[in-house]
Design an enzyme around this catalytic site. Structure first.
Site, short mmCIF file in Angstrom:
data_model
loop_
_atom_site.label_atom_id
_atom_site.label_comp_id
_atom_site.label_asym_id
_atom_site.label_seq_id
_atom_site.Cartn_x
_atom_site.Cartn_y
_atom_site.Cartn_z
CB CYS A 42 59.53 47.00 28.99
SG CYS A 42 58.89 48.59 28.40
CG ASP A 44 56.63 50.62 32.36
OD1 ASP A 44 56.63 50.93 33.56
OD2 ASP A 44 55.63 50.77 31.62
NE ARG A 46 53.96 51.38 34.63
CZ ARG A 46 52.92 51.49 33.79
NH1 ARG A 46 51.71 51.68 34.28
NH2 ARG A 46 53.09 51.37 32.49
CG HIS A 98 55.29 45.66 31.00
ND1 HIS A 98 54.41 46.69 31.20
CD2 HIS A 98 56.26 46.17 30.19
CE1 HIS A 98 54.84 47.77 30.57
NE2 HIS A 98 55.96 47.49 29.95
CB CYS A 101 53.98 47.14 27.08
SG CYS A 101 55.55 47.81 26.47
CO CO Z 1 56.67 48.48 28.30
#
Ligand code: CO
Length: 200
Positions: A42, A44, A46, A98, A101
């Site tokens: 992803c 993302d 993080r 994750h 998400c």
């Molecule tokens: Co995500």
């Protein structure tokens, strides 16, 4: 501060610290990359592939998009996959989702979010493919469940590409992994592992 000077300063610190430990590191890396892993994760912020696996530059080829989706018409993801398999000869493909998400969460909601809804449509399809399990799951567990189901669906999509099918037919030893990462404690967990179906 519009020039982001602090990022250039960070970069210099980082490059110097690596050169202190290993003076030839960048010279060696500039000649060749031969990563063993392809990471499909992803976007993302993080979930940075290299950092959470403690891998160095040159060790993992990375493709990231919203909610780690592998779509059979996505030339970007397919090109990454093909290059990784046919040219880089990666041994492992890791699809890493994750918990928590945002893309998965948005796909669960009724309201529209704009253009991105067309991308998230693929995750809504994951709900449809697993409707019974999804409906039977307690409501508070559905978000986690869908994050996991999405990883498994994308693993299946990787395996069903002509790229993997042909590589496996040619006898290449490539393993496809479905992993999930917890932002809350930084821990990775394996959900499934798929190897060459032609090899026993
Ligand atoms: Co995500």
């Amino acid at each position: 501060m519009k020039t982001l000077q602090h990022l250039f300063d960070n970069n210099l610190d980082w490059a110097n610290s690596i050169k202190e430990q290993d003076p030839d590191f960048f010279k060696r890396l500039s000649k060749l990359q031969s990563p063993e892993y392809l990471w499909i994760g992803c976007a993302d912020s993080r979930v940075p592939a290299n950092q959470i696996t403690k891998l160095q530059p040159g060790e993992v080829f990375v493709h990231r998009n919203i909610a780690n989706v592998v779509v059979h018409t996505d030339l970007n993801c397919l090109s990454v996959l093909q290059f990784s398999v046919d040219v880089l000869n990666v041994k492992h493909i890791i699809v890493c989702g994750h918990y928590g998400c945002g893309g998965v969460k948005a796909a669960m909601e009724e309201e529209q979010h704009g253009l991105i809804d067309n991308w998230l449509r693929h995750i809504r399809d994951v709900i449809r493919f697993n409707q019974e399990e999804y409906d039977n799951s307690p409501e508070e567990k559905r978000f986690d469940l869908l994050c996991e189901l999405n990883v498994k669906e994308q693993v299946s999509n990787v395996c069903n590409t002509t790229i993997l099918q042909n590589a496996w037919k040619a006898g290449k030893d490539i393993t496809v992994h479905g992993w999930i990462y917890s932002i809350e404690d930084g821990i990775l967990r394996s959900l499934e592992t798929v190897t060459n179906p032609n090899q026993s």
